[in-house]
Design an enzyme around this catalytic site. Structure first.
Site, PDB file in Angstrom:
ATOM      1  N   HIS A   1       5.255   4.943   0.893  1.00 10.51           N
ATOM      2  CA  HIS A   1       4.903   3.551   1.137  1.00 10.51           C
ATOM      3  C   HIS A   1       4.437   3.382   2.577  1.00 10.51           C
ATOM      4  O   HIS A   1       4.975   3.992   3.503  1.00 10.51           O
ATOM      5  CB  HIS A   1       6.099   2.641   0.858  1.00 10.51           C
ATOM      6  CG  HIS A   1       5.725   1.207   0.725  1.00 10.51           C
ATOM      7  ND1 HIS A   1       5.712   0.340   1.802  1.00 10.51           N
ATOM      8  CD2 HIS A   1       5.317   0.471  -0.352  1.00 10.51           C
ATOM      9  CE1 HIS A   1       5.332  -0.867   1.396  1.00 10.51           C
ATOM     10  NE2 HIS A   1       5.084  -0.815   0.098  1.00 10.51           N
ATOM     11  N   HIS A   2       3.398   2.545   2.737  1.00 15.94           N
ATOM     12  CA  HIS A   2       2.771   2.393   4.053  1.00 15.94           C
ATOM     13  C   HIS A   2       3.734   1.840   5.099  1.00 15.94           C
ATOM     14  O   HIS A   2       3.539   2.015   6.305  1.00 15.94           O
ATOM     15  CB  HIS A   2       1.554   1.474   3.933  1.00 15.94           C
ATOM     16  CG  HIS A   2       0.482   1.769   4.936  1.00 15.94           C
ATOM     17  ND1 HIS A   2       0.757   2.236   6.201  1.00 15.94           N
ATOM     18  CD2 HIS A   2      -0.875   1.646   4.879  1.00 15.94           C
ATOM     19  CE1 HIS A   2      -0.381   2.401   6.872  1.00 15.94           C
ATOM     20  NE2 HIS A   2      -1.375   2.051   6.087  1.00 15.94           N
ATOM     21  N   SER A   3       4.795   1.164   4.674  1.00 13.70           N
ATOM     22  CA  SER A   3       5.758   0.621   5.631  1.00 13.70           C
ATOM     23  C   SER A   3       6.528   1.715   6.359  1.00 13.70           C
ATOM     24  O   SER A   3       7.122   1.465   7.414  1.00 13.70           O
ATOM     25  CB  SER A   3       6.741  -0.320   4.928  1.00 13.70           C
ATOM     26  OG  SER A   3       7.441   0.371   3.910  1.00 13.70           O
TER      27      SER A   3
ATOM     28  N   VAL B   1       0.830  -1.203   0.000  1.00 13.76           N
ATOM     29  CA  VAL B   1       0.000   0.000   0.000  1.00 13.76           C
ATOM     30  C   VAL B   1       0.867   1.256   0.000  1.00 13.76           C
ATOM     31  O   VAL B   1       1.859   1.338   0.730  1.00 13.76           O
ATOM     32  CB  VAL B   1      -0.947   0.003   1.216  1.00 13.76           C
ATOM     33  CG1 VAL B   1      -1.739   1.298   1.288  1.00 13.76           C
ATOM     34  CG2 VAL B   1      -1.885  -1.198   1.163  1.00 13.76           C
TER      35      VAL B   1
END
Length: 416
Positions: free
Chosen positions: A146-148, A34
């Site tokens: 980025h969701h990370s 995501v």
């Protein structure tokens, strides 16, 4: 992990680099890759030189924005610090200031980003500076992260830490605080107060048991009803379209105060009413097309199961099967509090803030962000499933207008 190739890092880097959290590792799993999109409109043109210089002294100070995510030969994922070349992260396309439809261009630009990913050879973020005047702003900046690297709340907090009040260039913006009601009873409890608290405890236990059973059912087998809002899984990484609509925060507060509830409750009610109107129209069109039936006030089928995952500001347990939970619900809903007053970002006054994401296997995501006296509703939709997201925005807007008018009418007729 898919998309990340094992590499060898030095012993020093292994000791210095922190391991990725379980949530960050989940963000590299299939259907969880995501990217968060933050769209910010500005009341003045953007200076690329000023913006890049400011990024170096703000965003790059955060370790995750200047680190790679690498997989060691043993399989463990770690953050590894690198020297960041901003030219790899800041995009400044040359645009025609006299283009025919700048609003459509910006919308299409954000949509096209959802067809791409960021190379794993650089930190997983980039910024796109669009110096074109739209109906809401003189220029637009799109952050893709980025969701990370973090969740919506933490990333919004990080971005706002780089901003200042428009009225005071040295002051940080104020973020609304959540006021939790904590009812207490002075002295000893009376018999009815004791029974009331006991009944409340029984309801709490019962609702908790029911919620846990529904959650387990959702993870393993309980699917939502197939509707025009729900796609057939797996959806894959389809192109998303991001559309947003500004509503009045004062109108939301008017309804909130009249009902004695919260802003989040009002936004959930607006969403439910707007989705009902949208689906009612869709099912009505289907009846007319298939059977030639006349328009009906209620075209919704009975017993529709349509659930949303409401994202709240807590850290989820690493044991929750997030991918399975995503593959069985219809939509995601999130409400993020923004600054209470107008702000400037790197010296550029902000007109609006819109938040969304892509990469998830759901056809519809609804994000709400407050800013000064406005609220921005942003839809992230799979165009193959929801081809008319602007109509859905109209339905959400109309739902708020109906609620506001009902409150005003009631106030006029109330003898008090």
């Amino acid at each position: 992990m898919e998309g990340l190739r094992p590499i060898r890092v030095s012993k020093k880097d292994s000791e210095d680099g922190q391991p990725l959290s379980p949530m960050a590792r989940i963000c590299h799993q299939p259907y969880s890759d995501v990217y968060i999109i933050i769209i910010m409109g500005f009341n003045s043109p953007i200076s690329p030189l000023v913006f890049k210089a400011s990024l170096r002294h703000s965003l790059l100070k955060h370790p995750r924005f200047s680190s790679l995510q690498v997989v060691e030969s043993g399989g463990e994922m770690r953050w590894v610090k690198i020297e960041v070349n901003l030219d790899n992260h800041v995009r400044v396309p040359v645009l025609d200031p006299n283009m025919e439809s700048p609003d459509k261009f910006v919308e299409d630009y954000a949509s096209n980003l959802s067809k791409t990913t960021i190379s794993k050879s650089i930190p997983l973020w980039d910024v796109h500076l669009l110096n074109v005047k739209t109906s809401e702003a003189e220029s637009t900046v799109i952050f893709r992260i980025h969701h990370s690297l973090g969740d919506g709340i933490s990333l919004m907090s990080l971005l706002l830490s780089c901003s200042r009040k428009a009225s005071d260039p040295e002051a940080l913006p104020n973020i609304p605080t959540i006021k939790r009601r904590n009812p207490s009873y002075p002295g000893r409890l009376t018999s009815w107060q004791f029974l009331l608290k006991l009944w409340w405890l029984v309801l709490l236990c019962w609702n908790t048991i029911v919620d846990v059973l529904i959650l387990l059912g959702t993870i393993f087998f309980l699917e939502d009803t197939k509707t025009p809002l729900k796609g057939t899984l797996p959806l894959g990484l389809a192109q998303r379209r991001f559309v947003h609509r500004t509503i009045s925060l004062d109108d939301v507060k008017l309804v909130k105060n009249a009902m004695g509830t919260t802003i989040n409750d009002v936004m959930v009610a607006i969403t439910q009413a707007g989705l009902s109107s949208y689906l009612n129209r869709k099912y009505g069109d289907e009846k007319t097309y298939n059977k030639g039936a006349e328009e009906n006030n209620n075209n919704l089928p009975n017993n529709i199961r349509l659930r949303a995952a409401l994202v709240v500001n807590i850290r989820p347990s690493a044991g929750i099967q997030i991918s399975s939970f995503r593959n069985r619900i219809t939509l995601w809903f999130s409400n993020v509090p923004g600054p209470e007053e107008e702000i400037s970002y790197f010296g550029h006054p902000v007109a609006f803030i819109a938040l969304s994401f892509y990469g998830q296997p759901n056809a519809l995501v609804i994000h709400v962000v407050s800013y000064a006296n406005k609220m921005k509703i942003t839809l992230s939709v799979d165009e193959n499933i929801i081809s008319d997201p602007h109509q859905l925005c109209d339905d959400l807007q109309n739902s708020l207008d109906l609620m506001k008018n009902a409150v005003i009418t009631n106030q006029r007729t109330d003898p008090k």
